[in-house]
Write a protein that holds these residues in place. Structure first.
Motif, PDB file in Angstrom:
ATOM      1  N   THR A 219     122.513  35.763 -46.396  1.00 32.42           N
ATOM      2  CA  THR A 219     122.624  36.816 -47.401  1.00 32.42           C
ATOM      3  C   THR A 219     122.263  36.302 -48.787  1.00 32.42           C
ATOM      4  OG1 THR A 219     125.010  36.386 -47.492  1.00 32.42           O
ATOM      5  CG2 THR A 219     124.271  38.225 -46.127  1.00 32.42           C
ATOM      6  N   ASN A 220     122.515  35.010 -49.050  1.00 33.17           N
ATOM      7  CA  ASN A 220     122.047  34.431 -50.311  1.00 33.17           C
ATOM      8  C   ASN A 220     120.532  34.565 -50.425  1.00 33.17           C
ATOM      9  OD1 ASN A 220     124.689  33.624 -50.752  1.00 33.17           O
ATOM     10  ND2 ASN A 220     124.295  31.450 -50.484  1.00 33.17           N
ATOM     11  N   TYR A 221     119.847  34.214 -49.335  1.00 35.39           N
ATOM     12  CA  TYR A 221     118.382  34.281 -49.361  1.00 35.39           C
ATOM     13  C   TYR A 221     117.892  35.723 -49.468  1.00 35.39           C
ATOM     14  CZ  TYR A 221     113.554  34.256 -47.952  1.00 35.39           C
ATOM     15  OH  TYR A 221     112.204  34.478 -47.920  1.00 35.39           O
ATOM     16  N   PHE A 222     118.512  36.635 -48.708  1.00 39.48           N
ATOM     17  CA  PHE A 222     118.076  38.033 -48.756  1.00 39.48           C
ATOM     18  C   PHE A 222     118.234  38.606 -50.161  1.00 39.48           C
ATOM     19  CE2 PHE A 222     119.541  38.319 -44.070  1.00 39.48           C
ATOM     20  CZ  PHE A 222     118.338  37.761 -43.648  1.00 39.48           C
ATOM     21  N   ALA A 223     119.247  38.146 -50.877  1.00 44.02           N
ATOM     22  CA  ALA A 223     119.500  38.669 -52.222  1.00 44.02           C
ATOM     23  C   ALA A 223     118.576  38.079 -53.273  1.00 44.02           C
ATOM     24  CB  ALA A 223     120.958  38.413 -52.615  1.00 44.02           C
ATOM     25  N   THR A 224     118.198  36.806 -53.089  1.00 41.44           N
ATOM     26  CA  THR A 224     117.448  36.114 -54.152  1.00 41.44           C
ATOM     27  C   THR A 224     116.003  35.818 -53.797  1.00 41.44           C
ATOM     28  OG1 THR A 224     118.013  33.880 -53.363  1.00 41.44           O
ATOM     29  CG2 THR A 224     119.601  34.988 -54.838  1.00 41.44           C
ATOM     30  N   GLY A 225     115.696  35.719 -52.492  1.00 44.48           N
ATOM     31  CA  GLY A 225     114.362  35.300 -52.085  1.00 44.48           C
ATOM     32  C   GLY A 225     114.082  33.835 -52.311  1.00 44.48           C
ATOM     33  N   GLU A 226     115.106  33.069 -52.685  1.00 43.53           N
ATOM     34  CA  GLU A 226     114.920  31.644 -52.962  1.00 43.53           C
ATOM     35  C   GLU A 226     115.254  30.825 -51.720  1.00 43.53           C
ATOM     36  OE1 GLU A 226     117.391  30.700 -56.267  1.00 43.53           O
ATOM     37  OE2 GLU A 226     116.351  32.074 -57.642  1.00 43.53           O
ATOM     38  N   ARG A 227     114.348  29.891 -51.384  1.00 45.67           N
ATOM     39  CA  ARG A 227     114.580  29.042 -50.215  1.00 45.67           C
ATOM     40  C   ARG A 227     115.749  28.106 -50.486  1.00 45.67           C
ATOM     41  NH1 ARG A 227     109.927  25.098 -47.966  1.00 45.67           N
ATOM     42  NH2 ARG A 227     109.109  27.079 -47.138  1.00 45.67           N
ATOM     43  N   PRO A 228     116.808  28.147 -49.650  1.00 43.29           N
ATOM     44  CA  PRO A 228     117.939  27.240 -49.864  1.00 43.29           C
ATOM     45  C   PRO A 228     117.601  25.826 -49.396  1.00 43.29           C
ATOM     46  CG  PRO A 228     118.344  28.615 -47.951  1.00 43.29           C
ATOM     47  CD  PRO A 228     117.059  29.101 -48.555  1.00 43.29           C
ATOM     48  N   ALA A 229     118.301  24.878 -49.943  1.00 45.80           N
ATOM     49  CA  ALA A 229     118.090  23.470 -49.598  1.00 45.80           C
ATOM     50  C   ALA A 229     119.437  22.807 -49.370  1.00 45.80           C
ATOM     51  CB  ALA A 229     117.325  22.755 -50.709  1.00 45.80           C
ATOM     52  N   ALA A 230     119.397  21.634 -48.778  1.00 47.96           N
ATOM     53  CA  ALA A 230     120.613  20.882 -48.501  1.00 47.96           C
ATOM     54  C   ALA A 230     121.354  20.548 -49.790  1.00 47.96           C
ATOM     55  CB  ALA A 230     120.274  19.603 -47.746  1.00 47.96           C
ATOM     56  N   LEU A 231     122.675  20.615 -49.715  1.00 41.73           N
ATOM     57  CA  LEU A 231     123.523  20.344 -50.887  1.00 41.73           C
ATOM     58  C   LEU A 231     124.482  19.188 -50.631  1.00 41.73           C
ATOM     59  CD1 LEU A 231     124.447  24.017 -51.872  1.00 41.73           C
ATOM     60  CD2 LEU A 231     122.857  22.491 -53.069  1.00 41.73           C
ATOM     61  N   GLY A 232     124.184  18.348 -49.651  1.00 40.62           N
ATOM     62  CA  GLY A 232     125.138  17.298 -49.320  1.00 40.62           C
ATOM     63  C   GLY A 232     126.408  17.923 -48.780  1.00 40.62           C
ATOM     64  N   SER A 233     127.540  17.571 -49.389  1.00 43.54           N
ATOM     65  CA  SER A 233     128.803  18.184 -48.977  1.00 43.54           C
ATOM     66  C   SER A 233     129.126  19.425 -49.799  1.00 43.54           C
ATOM     67  CB  SER A 233     129.949  17.169 -49.112  1.00 43.54           C
ATOM     68  OG  SER A 233     130.082  16.761 -50.475  1.00 43.54           O
TER      69      SER A 233
END
Length: 393
Positions: A219-233
């Motif tokens: 849903t983060n991606y659907f809302a922003t269109g931004e590709r998510p990336a790893a955030l560690g922990s």
């Protein structure tokens, strides 16, 4: 360690035929056995389930991998590709409620045990088919293991340190996700069968279940269109919600709201951070997570993991050390919950097992029997008079 031999069996009387192998199917059928179902595992006479050899470590002839996911079952050796073996399976199916299989898409075995054909002969039958990529689409015929699903389904792109190499999750989340969603599907189909009298074909795949577990990432991606990336922990929607270094190791804290943020600031004697415009609200802290991590890492460097866990807990901030499995298995809380039981193996003696994680009216399902020796129940289930070619000796 707690030994569990009694307990509720809500699926007592349900008969399951396990034609699956590796992890997803066997984990689902072991869960059905834990819930009281009578599960018969069919294995090839030459070596059985491949996980029997997935070691070291081994306990006796079998790898611990196999021993982890096959308790509560009976083992029958049958060559499914032989006509005699198929006749045996059909005799068993007459008294079977649920079949679990993960035949390779397009394989001879999938055609031989096609649900449409089975349902005409056994309309009561519930069949769970688990595949790598599902029933439709360009990847439908592709095989796959857990790590393939983690890569294809996005989990590896979200796991690891920012900018670092992709990493798989420590648990087999591709296989286990499919096992658990498949289990839900089977139970739902049994409930519907109780109303209609008819079974049905239930399908899921490692890929589909990975997508289902994206949850807020999707849903983060659907809302922003931004590709998510790893955030560690770190967490994509909350901050601080991650691991931090203390003077002697790491611990994690999870701030889920602004009140907990205020408690954290009091615990580290940095009350001024609550009015810092970079950190005042969760949305501010997420937007400025780099600055936030630097501020908190500096504060936590002065104390030990034990000190900060005790201090933060005293301020009602969710916190935990990062514990290893030996520590967890020796923890009195684990013992109090009865999450480690034992089963008695006929040749190996007592084997420790992780119990089923759901209780009914405060009582945990029993661990009924050890993972079976290959073919141990063939005579009992098939009878003394059966073709030699069926069981391979």
């Amino acid at each position: 360690m707690n030994t569990t031999h009694t307990g509720p069996a809500p699926l007592a009387g349900v008969r399951v035929l396990d034609l699956s192998k590796i992890l997803a199917g066997p984990y689902a059928t072991m869960s059905l056995a834990d819930l009281g179902a009578d599960v018969t595992k069919v294995e090839h006479p030459d070596g059985g389930d491949p996980t029997r050899s997935w070691g070291p470590p081994f306990v006796g002839p079998d790898a611990t991998y196999y021993l982890a996911i096959n308790r509560g079952k009976k083992s029958v050796t049958v060559d499914l590709k032989s006509e005699e073996g198929q006749d045996v399976i059909h005799r068993i199916l007459e008294e079977t409620d649920v079949v679990v299989e993960n035949f390779k898409p397009g394989s001879g075995l999938q055609r031989i045990f096609d649900y449409r054909t089975l349902s005409e002969r056994y309309p009561h039958l519930v069949v769970l088919h688990i595949s790598a990529f599902g029933e439709d689409g360009p990847l439908r015929d592709e095989p796959g293991y857990d790590m393939i699903a983690q890569a294809a389904g996005g989990l590896m792109s979200l796991t690891g340190e920012p900018g670092g190499a992709p990493m798989k999750a420590g648990f087999a989340m591709g296989d286990l996700g499919a096992a658990l969603f498949g289990l839900i599907g089977v139970l739902a189909a049994l409930v519907e069968r109780s109303r209609t009298g008819r079974g049905q074909y239930v399908t899921t795949s490692l890929f589909e279940c990975q997508l289902a577990l994206h949850v807020n990432w999707a849903t983060n991606y659907f809302a922003t269109g931004e590709r998510p990336a790893a955030l560690g922990s770190g967490h994509p929607n909350l901050a601080p919600y991650q691991a931090f270094p203390a003077s002697d190791g790491y611990f994690v804290l999870a701030v889920g709201n602004d009140n907990q943020w205020g408690s954290l600031c009091s615990a580290i004697a940095r009350d001024e951070l609550t009015t810092d415009p970079r950190f005042e609200r969760n949305r501010d802290r997420v937007a400025n997570r780099g600055d936030l991590e630097r501020e908190l890492s500096t504060a936590f460097a002065s104390g030990t993991v034990e000190h900060w866990c005790d201090t933060l807990a005293a301020h009602a901030v969710p916190v935990s050390p990062i514990r290893h499995l030996d520590e967890i298995y020796a923890d009195p809380h684990t013992a109090a919950l009865g999450m480690i039981g034992t089963v008695d193996h006929p040749t190996l003696g007592s084997l420790q097992q992780i119990a089923f994680p759901v209780s009914f009216a405060g009582e945990r399902p029993r661990l009924t029997s050890a993972p079976p020796v290959l073919g141990a129940d063939t005579d009992e289930i098939l009878g003394a008079h059966r073709p030699q070619s069926v069981v391979g000796g």
